[in-house]
Design a protein around this motif. Structure first.
Motif, PDB file in Angstrom:
ATOM      1  N   ARG A  29       0.826  -1.205   0.000  1.00 54.59           N
ATOM      2  CA  ARG A  29       0.000   0.000   0.000  1.00 54.59           C
ATOM      3  C   ARG A  29       0.866   1.265   0.000  1.00 54.59           C
ATOM      4  O   ARG A  29       0.683   2.163  -0.826  1.00 54.59           O
ATOM      5  N   GLN A  30       1.825   1.316   0.921  1.00 56.81           N
ATOM      6  CA  GLN A  30       2.707   2.498   0.968  1.00 56.81           C
ATOM      7  C   GLN A  30       3.530   2.614  -0.315  1.00 56.81           C
ATOM      8  O   GLN A  30       3.776   3.718  -0.809  1.00 56.81           O
ATOM      9  N   SER A  31       3.962   1.487  -0.860  1.00 57.82           N
ATOM     10  CA  SER A  31       4.762   1.512  -2.095  1.00 57.82           C
ATOM     11  C   SER A  31       3.964   2.156  -3.220  1.00 57.82           C
ATOM     12  O   SER A  31       4.492   2.926  -4.023  1.00 57.82           O
ATOM     13  N   LYS A  37       3.387   9.324  -6.116  1.00 53.08           N
ATOM     14  CA  LYS A  37       4.035  10.628  -5.860  1.00 53.08           C
ATOM     15  C   LYS A  37       5.202  10.836  -6.832  1.00 53.08           C
ATOM     16  O   LYS A  37       5.394  11.923  -7.372  1.00 53.08           O
ATOM     17  N   LEU A  38       5.965   9.767  -7.024  1.00 53.12           N
ATOM     18  CA  LEU A  38       7.121   9.862  -7.919  1.00 53.12           C
ATOM     19  C   LEU A  38       6.660  10.153  -9.349  1.00 53.12           C
ATOM     20  O   LEU A  38       7.243  10.998 -10.036  1.00 53.12           O
ATOM     21  N   PHE A  39       5.603   9.459  -9.804  1.00 48.19           N
ATOM     22  CA  PHE A  39       5.144   9.625 -11.188  1.00 48.19           C
ATOM     23  C   PHE A  39       4.701  11.068 -11.466  1.00 48.19           C
ATOM     24  O   PHE A  39       4.751  11.523 -12.599  1.00 48.19           O
ATOM     25  N   GLN A  40       4.248  11.766 -10.414  1.00 50.52           N
ATOM     26  CA  GLN A  40       3.817  13.168 -10.569  1.00 50.52           C
ATOM     27  C   GLN A  40       4.991  14.142 -10.463  1.00 50.52           C
ATOM     28  O   GLN A  40       4.836  15.336 -10.702  1.00 50.52           O
ATOM     29  N   HIS A  41       6.142  13.637 -10.057  1.00 48.12           N
ATOM     30  CA  HIS A  41       7.276  14.506  -9.737  1.00 48.12           C
ATOM     31  C   HIS A  41       7.903  15.076 -11.015  1.00 48.12           C
ATOM     32  O   HIS A  41       8.237  14.325 -11.926  1.00 48.12           O
ATOM     33  N   PRO A  42       8.082  16.419 -11.065  1.00 50.78           N
ATOM     34  CA  PRO A  42       8.651  17.012 -12.288  1.00 50.78           C
ATOM     35  C   PRO A  42      10.033  16.467 -12.650  1.00 50.78           C
ATOM     36  O   PRO A  42      10.351  16.305 -13.832  1.00 50.78           O
ATOM     37  N   LYS A  43      10.850  16.151 -11.661  1.00 52.48           N
ATOM     38  CA  LYS A  43      12.196  15.622 -11.960  1.00 52.48           C
ATOM     39  C   LYS A  43      12.095  14.244 -12.607  1.00 52.48           C
ATOM     40  O   LYS A  43      12.864  13.905 -13.504  1.00 52.48           O
ATOM     41  N   TYR A  44      11.161  13.432 -12.109  1.00 56.29           N
ATOM     42  CA  TYR A  44      10.971  12.100 -12.702  1.00 56.29           C
ATOM     43  C   TYR A  44      10.461  12.254 -14.135  1.00 56.29           C
ATOM     44  O   TYR A  44      10.953  11.602 -15.057  1.00 56.29           O
ATOM     45  N   PHE A 175       9.373   3.910   3.264  1.00 56.40           N
ATOM     46  CA  PHE A 175       8.206   3.745   4.135  1.00 56.40           C
ATOM     47  C   PHE A 175       8.292   4.849   5.183  1.00 56.40           C
ATOM     48  O   PHE A 175       9.390   5.249   5.575  1.00 56.40           O
ATOM     49  N   LYS A 176       7.138   5.299   5.672  1.00 54.53           N
ATOM     50  CA  LYS A 176       7.218   6.369   6.676  1.00 54.53           C
ATOM     51  C   LYS A 176       7.910   5.876   7.939  1.00 54.53           C
ATOM     52  O   LYS A 176       8.476   6.655   8.692  1.00 54.53           O
ATOM     53  N   GLU A 177       7.917   4.563   8.157  1.00 53.65           N
ATOM     54  CA  GLU A 177       8.612   3.989   9.318  1.00 53.65           C
ATOM     55  C   GLU A 177      10.136   4.127   9.206  1.00 53.65           C
ATOM     56  O   GLU A 177      10.861   3.890  10.166  1.00 53.65           O
ATOM     57  N   ILE A 190      26.800  10.998   1.598  1.00 59.81           N
ATOM     58  CA  ILE A 190      26.292  11.949   0.609  1.00 59.81           C
ATOM     59  C   ILE A 190      24.831  12.272   0.860  1.00 59.81           C
ATOM     60  O   ILE A 190      24.032  11.427   1.210  1.00 59.81           O
ATOM     61  N   HIS A 191      24.538  13.542   0.697  1.00 56.06           N
ATOM     62  CA  HIS A 191      23.240  14.119   0.957  1.00 56.06           C
ATOM     63  C   HIS A 191      22.254  13.791  -0.170  1.00 56.06           C
ATOM     64  O   HIS A 191      22.628  13.805  -1.327  1.00 56.06           O
ATOM     65  N   ILE A 192      20.986  13.531   0.176  1.00 57.69           N
ATOM     66  CA  ILE A 192      19.965  13.221  -0.824  1.00 57.69           C
ATOM     67  C   ILE A 192      19.112  14.465  -1.083  1.00 57.69           C
ATOM     68  O   ILE A 192      18.787  15.188  -0.155  1.00 57.69           O
ATOM     69  N   ASP A 193      18.744  14.671  -2.349  1.00 56.46           N
ATOM     70  CA  ASP A 193      17.986  15.875  -2.684  1.00 56.46           C
ATOM     71  C   ASP A 193      16.560  15.856  -2.113  1.00 56.46           C
ATOM     72  O   ASP A 193      16.042  16.879  -1.689  1.00 56.46           O
ATOM     73  N   GLU A 194      15.949  14.683  -2.113  1.00 52.58           N
ATOM     74  CA  GLU A 194      14.543  14.634  -1.711  1.00 52.58           C
ATOM     75  C   GLU A 194      14.156  13.239  -1.244  1.00 52.58           C
ATOM     76  O   GLU A 194      14.680  12.249  -1.758  1.00 52.58           O
ATOM     77  N   ILE A 195      13.214  13.168  -0.316  1.00 49.06           N
ATOM     78  CA  ILE A 195      12.736  11.873   0.169  1.00 49.06           C
ATOM     79  C   ILE A 195      11.231  11.820  -0.037  1.00 49.06           C
ATOM     80  O   ILE A 195      10.498  12.716   0.378  1.00 49.06           O
ATOM     81  N   LEU A 196      10.783  10.771  -0.711  1.00 49.30           N
ATOM     82  CA  LEU A 196       9.345  10.598  -0.928  1.00 49.30           C
ATOM     83  C   LEU A 196       8.830   9.501  -0.010  1.00 49.30           C
ATOM     84  O   LEU A 196       9.379   8.402   0.044  1.00 49.30           O
ATOM     85  N   TYR A 197       7.776   9.805   0.715  1.00 53.49           N
ATOM     86  CA  TYR A 197       7.139   8.842   1.613  1.00 53.49           C
ATOM     87  C   TYR A 197       5.709   9.276   1.786  1.00 53.49           C
ATOM     88  O   TYR A 197       5.328  10.380   1.368  1.00 53.49           O
ATOM     89  N   GLU A 198       4.900   8.433   2.390  1.00 53.65           N
ATOM     90  CA  GLU A 198       3.504   8.811   2.629  1.00 53.65           C
ATOM     91  C   GLU A 198       3.448   9.719   3.838  1.00 53.65           C
ATOM     92  O   GLU A 198       3.785   9.310   4.945  1.00 53.65           O
ATOM     93  N   ASP A 199       3.058  10.991   3.618  1.00 54.78           N
ATOM     94  CA  ASP A 199       3.022  11.895   4.778  1.00 54.78           C
ATOM     95  C   ASP A 199       1.591  12.250   5.125  1.00 54.78           C
ATOM     96  O   ASP A 199       0.665  11.894   4.407  1.00 54.78           O
TER      97      ASP A 199
END
Length: 199
Positions: A29-31, A37-44, A175-177, A190-199
């Protein structure tokens, strides 16, 4: 250093415990939420060449992402980890789901190109990467990442920085966990630009 290592180990244990408590249904479900969210992301949307990890049981399922990327005509690369005690990883091109499904399974039960598979394009030998989807055990809101301790991705991103195209955009899917208030890091992490999770 020893204190940092100990802090990371303790946190790895804690996150593994939290993720292990999730049912398979909840993981799926979370996946799905994170994939949408990723599919809507402009970078993706704008990325042509992307690297996607094939998920293990304790990670966001990436099958749907891989299928979507192929469906949208993106050029896809997956990790090949060298297992001879090094932290060397290549990102090798795959051509479709059929191609992926014929790859051998590693001891971690994920598919990757075999050692005799020398025909595949490595992302940095050609046009570099636009986007890397990052796995990891834990993340915080500032873009700090807790990996599994082998340094594969940190080392690979250092190589990306030397490529004419420069460092790709990095998005972690989680996962939000897997979110923590604060991940202990050192200067090599190394730093990550963005994290996608269910918020």
């Amino acid at each position: 250093m020893a204190a940092l290592r100990a802090a990371k180990q303790a946190l790895r244990k804690e996150i593994k415990r939290r993720v292990a408590a999730l049912t398979d249904q909840e993981k799926v479900r979370q996946s799905r939420v994170v994939s949408q969210k990723l599919f809507q992301h402009p970078k993706y949307k704008s990325s042509q060449r992307i690297a996607v990890f094939l998920s293990m049981h304790d990670e966001i399922r990436t099958e749907e992402i891989v299928e979507d990327a192929f469906g949208k005509g993106k050029v896809c690369f997956i990790p090949k980890y060298l297992t001879n005690n090094s932290n060397h990883m290549d990102m090798l091109r795959v051509t479709g789901m059929e191609d992926i499904n014929t790859l051998p399974l590693t001891s971690w039960n994920i598919r990757q190109p075999g050692d005799d598979d020398n025909q595949r394009e490595e992302a940095l030998n050609t046009g570099g990467l636009d986007l890397i989807l990052m796995p990891g055990l834990g993340f915080d809101q500032s873009g700090n990442r807790l990996g599994r301790g082998k340094g594969f991705y940190d080392t690979y991103l250092e190589r990306c920085m030397k490529h004419p195209k420069g460092k790709p955009y990095t998005i972690a899917v989680a996962f939000k966990e897997q979110l923590c208030s604060d991940i202990p890091v050192d200067e090599r992490d190394i730093h990550i630009d963005e994290i996608l999770y269910e918020d």
